[in-house]
Design a protein around this motif. Structure first.
Motif, mmCIF file in Angstrom:
data_model
loop_
_atom_site.group_PDB
_atom_site.id
_atom_site.type_symbol
_atom_site.label_atom_id
_atom_site.label_comp_id
_atom_site.label_asym_id
_atom_site.label_seq_id
_atom_site.Cartn_x
_atom_site.Cartn_y
_atom_site.Cartn_z
ATOM 1 N N GLU A 1 -11.968 35.031 -43.103
ATOM 2 C CA GLU A 1 -10.580 34.865 -43.547
ATOM 3 C C GLU A 1 -10.478 34.936 -45.063
ATOM 4 O OE1 GLU A 1 -8.910 31.998 -39.908
ATOM 5 O OE2 GLU A 1 -9.718 31.111 -41.749
ATOM 6 N N ASP A 2 -11.410 34.304 -45.738
ATOM 7 C CA ASP A 2 -11.414 34.318 -47.199
ATOM 8 C C ASP A 2 -11.638 35.732 -47.729
ATOM 9 O OD1 ASP A 2 -11.506 33.058 -49.846
ATOM 10 O OD2 ASP A 2 -13.616 33.597 -49.807
ATOM 11 N N LEU A 3 -12.576 36.436 -47.122
ATOM 12 C CA LEU A 3 -12.862 37.808 -47.538
ATOM 13 C C LEU A 3 -11.675 38.728 -47.263
ATOM 14 C CD1 LEU A 3 -16.526 38.026 -46.220
ATOM 15 C CD2 LEU A 3 -15.844 38.127 -48.623
ATOM 16 N N LEU A 4 -10.981 38.473 -46.153
ATOM 17 C CA LEU A 4 -9.812 39.283 -45.824
ATOM 18 C C LEU A 4 -8.720 39.115 -46.874
ATOM 19 C CD1 LEU A 4 -8.329 41.192 -43.889
ATOM 20 C CD2 LEU A 4 -7.544 39.170 -42.638
ATOM 21 N N GLU A 5 -8.525 37.889 -47.347
ATOM 22 C CA GLU A 5 -7.529 37.660 -48.387
ATOM 23 C C GLU A 5 -7.912 38.384 -49.674
ATOM 24 O OE1 GLU A 5 -4.501 36.291 -48.056
ATOM 25 O OE2 GLU A 5 -5.124 36.395 -45.957
ATOM 26 N N ALA B 1 -7.132 41.025 -39.239
ATOM 27 C CA ALA B 1 -6.610 39.665 -39.101
ATOM 28 C C ALA B 1 -6.608 39.231 -37.635
ATOM 29 C CB ALA B 1 -5.196 39.588 -39.686
ATOM 30 N N GLN B 2 -6.239 40.123 -36.727
ATOM 31 C CA GLN B 2 -6.244 39.810 -35.300
ATOM 32 C C GLN B 2 -7.661 39.563 -34.789
ATOM 33 O OE1 GLN B 2 -4.174 42.986 -33.318
ATOM 34 N NE2 GLN B 2 -2.224 42.595 -34.371
ATOM 35 N N GLN B 3 -8.588 40.380 -35.237
ATOM 36 C CA GLN B 3 -9.981 40.226 -34.803
ATOM 37 C C GLN B 3 -10.558 38.905 -35.307
ATOM 38 O OE1 GLN B 3 -11.962 43.721 -36.269
ATOM 39 N NE2 GLN B 3 -11.012 45.078 -34.764
ATOM 40 N N ILE B 4 -10.233 38.558 -36.547
ATOM 41 C CA ILE B 4 -10.735 37.301 -37.110
ATOM 42 C C ILE B 4 -10.121 36.106 -36.385
ATOM 43 C CG2 ILE B 4 -10.749 35.851 -39.181
ATOM 44 C CD1 ILE B 4 -10.892 38.480 -40.810
ATOM 45 N N ALA B 5 -8.831 36.196 -36.070
ATOM 46 C CA ALA B 5 -8.149 35.099 -35.375
ATOM 47 C C ALA B 5 -8.759 34.844 -34.004
ATOM 48 C CB ALA B 5 -6.665 35.407 -35.249
ATOM 49 N N ALA B 6 -9.371 35.861 -33.412
ATOM 50 C CA ALA B 6 -9.964 35.720 -32.075
ATOM 51 C C ALA B 6 -11.351 35.094 -32.116
ATOM 52 C CB ALA B 6 -10.040 37.090 -31.401
ATOM 53 N N ILE B 7 -11.894 34.903 -33.310
ATOM 54 C CA ILE B 7 -13.237 34.315 -33.427
ATOM 55 C C ILE B 7 -13.159 32.819 -33.163
ATOM 56 C CG2 ILE B 7 -15.164 33.827 -34.991
ATOM 57 C CD1 ILE B 7 -14.456 36.379 -36.499
ATOM 58 N N GLU B 8 -14.044 32.335 -32.337
ATOM 59 C CA GLU B 8 -14.129 30.901 -32.077
ATOM 60 C C GLU B 8 -14.912 30.261 -33.213
ATOM 61 O OE1 GLU B 8 -13.173 27.510 -30.020
ATOM 62 O OE2 GLU B 8 -12.627 29.547 -29.471
ATOM 63 N N ALA C 1 -19.405 39.029 -41.481
ATOM 64 C CA ALA C 1 -18.943 37.662 -41.238
ATOM 65 C C ALA C 1 -18.419 37.509 -39.816
ATOM 66 C CB ALA C 1 -17.861 37.286 -42.251
ATOM 67 N N MET C 2 -17.687 38.495 -39.330
ATOM 68 C CA MET C 2 -17.193 38.443 -37.950
ATOM 69 C C MET C 2 -18.348 38.518 -36.961
ATOM 70 S SD MET C 2 -13.571 40.549 -37.843
ATOM 71 C CE MET C 2 -14.284 42.125 -38.300
ATOM 72 N N LEU C 3 -19.316 39.372 -37.252
ATOM 73 C CA LEU C 3 -20.464 39.503 -36.362
ATOM 74 C C LEU C 3 -21.231 38.196 -36.236
ATOM 75 C CD1 LEU C 3 -22.128 41.586 -34.700
ATOM 76 C CD2 LEU C 3 -23.478 41.986 -36.764
ATOM 77 N N LEU C 4 -21.255 37.429 -37.329
ATOM 78 C CA LEU C 4 -21.966 36.152 -37.350
ATOM 79 C C LEU C 4 -21.066 34.968 -37.004
ATOM 80 C CD1 LEU C 4 -24.025 36.819 -40.613
ATOM 81 C CD2 LEU C 4 -24.939 36.721 -38.288
ATOM 82 N N ASN C 5 -19.837 35.272 -36.556
ATOM 83 C CA ASN C 5 -18.873 34.229 -36.182
ATOM 84 C C ASN C 5 -18.538 33.294 -37.346
ATOM 85 O OD1 ASN C 5 -18.547 35.060 -33.491
ATOM 86 N ND2 ASN C 5 -20.395 33.975 -32.877
ATOM 87 N N ARG C 6 -18.555 33.839 -38.552
ATOM 88 C CA ARG C 6 -18.203 33.051 -39.738
ATOM 89 C C ARG C 6 -16.705 33.227 -40.011
ATOM 90 N NH1 ARG C 6 -22.647 32.345 -43.123
ATOM 91 N NH2 ARG C 6 -21.224 31.141 -44.440
ATOM 92 N N ARG C 7 -15.900 32.549 -39.224
ATOM 93 C CA ARG C 7 -14.457 32.790 -39.252
ATOM 94 C C ARG C 7 -13.822 32.466 -40.610
ATOM 95 N NH1 ARG C 7 -9.905 30.627 -34.883
ATOM 96 N NH2 ARG C 7 -8.068 31.106 -36.151
ATOM 97 N N ARG C 8 -14.122 31.293 -41.138
ATOM 98 C CA ARG C 8 -13.500 30.903 -42.405
ATOM 99 C C ARG C 8 -13.905 31.836 -43.539
ATOM 100 N NH1 ARG C 8 -13.650 24.798 -44.034
ATOM 101 N NH2 ARG C 8 -15.758 24.779 -43.187
ATOM 102 N N LEU C 9 -15.149 32.253 -43.534
ATOM 103 C CA LEU C 9 -15.601 33.198 -44.548
ATOM 104 C C LEU C 9 -14.883 34.529 -44.377
ATOM 105 C CD1 LEU C 9 -17.414 34.137 -46.844
ATOM 106 C CD2 LEU C 9 -19.205 34.610 -45.150
#
Length: 217
Positions: A183-187, A203-210, A173-181
């Motif tokens: 975040e959901d997976l992280l929870e 969490a820090q890496q996800i927060a940095a995703i545009e 998800a991070m590789l594909l810039n799917r930030r909301r996904l």
């Protein structure tokens, strides 16, 4: 049904070899030859298939699989492949033998064959979460990240709290810039494995995703 699937697998491998031959020069001759050898062996397996009239000899399959796994661990790829295929001749649905073959092909950098093998295995065992995850891993390794994400998400429908699946899905998800996904997976990962030491870093890496405008999960 299994025989038809085996024949479809060999046809798929044949098509893969044809595409390689069309796009590659003489430098790929060795690779094409290896693909031909793998194709011929699985083609032989498909043609020799006979529906078992009784339960397959489990002890023999287990012995062959143990020999194959031991050979693979020692990088004796030819012997490992021989043992895996021998197991499949006794039991054409043997899950472990197909998984072993896919691992062997990945070790040999024959990702196209690993993908074909796991695609076939997915059809035999459509509700197996581990197989779906393995298939996703191979798809990601061949640059098919979107398809890989779909596969691992399907694996998560079968095993929702599996930390390994969740961690892999977050990475995709991070590789594909799917930030909301992500975040959901992280929870979900936090709930499944709250002691995971990677949670804050993820969490820090996800927060940095545009976030991609217009794309949700």
């Amino acid at each position: 049904k299994e025989r038809l699937l085996l024949e479809r697998l060999t046809r798929g491998m044949r098509a893969t070899m044809t595409r390689v031959q069309r796009t590659s020069g003489t430098a790929m001759h060795g690779v094409i030859k290896q693909l031909e050898q793998r194709y011929q062996r699985l083609r032989l397996l498909a043609h020799e298939y006979m529906a078992p009239k009784s339960e397959p000899p489990v002890a023999t399959c287990l012995t062959l699989l143990a020999d194959a796994d031991a050979a693979l661990a020692k990088d004796e790829y030819a012997l490992a492949e021989e043992r895996y295929l021998a197991c499949l001749k006794l039991d054409t649905r043997h899950r472990g033998a197909y998984l072993g073959l896919s691992t062997l092909y990945r070790c040999r950098k024959e990702d196209a064959l690993a993908e074909e093998t796991l695609k076939f295995l997915r059809k035999l065992y459509p509700d197996d979460a581990e197989i779906a995850h393995e298939f996703a891993t191979v798809l990601a390794a061949t640059g098919k990240e979107t398809a890989a994400l779909r596969e691992v998400q399907y694996a998560l429908t079968l095993a929702p709290r599996n930390p390994k699946f969740l961690d892999f899905a977050i990475g995709l998800a991070m590789l594909l810039n799917r930030r909301r996904l992500a975040e959901d997976l992280l929870e979900q990962l936090r709930a499944a494995n709250p002691e995971n030491q990677k949670l804050d870093e993820l969490a820090q890496q996800i927060a940095a995703i545009e976030p991609i405008r217009g794309k949700g999960k």
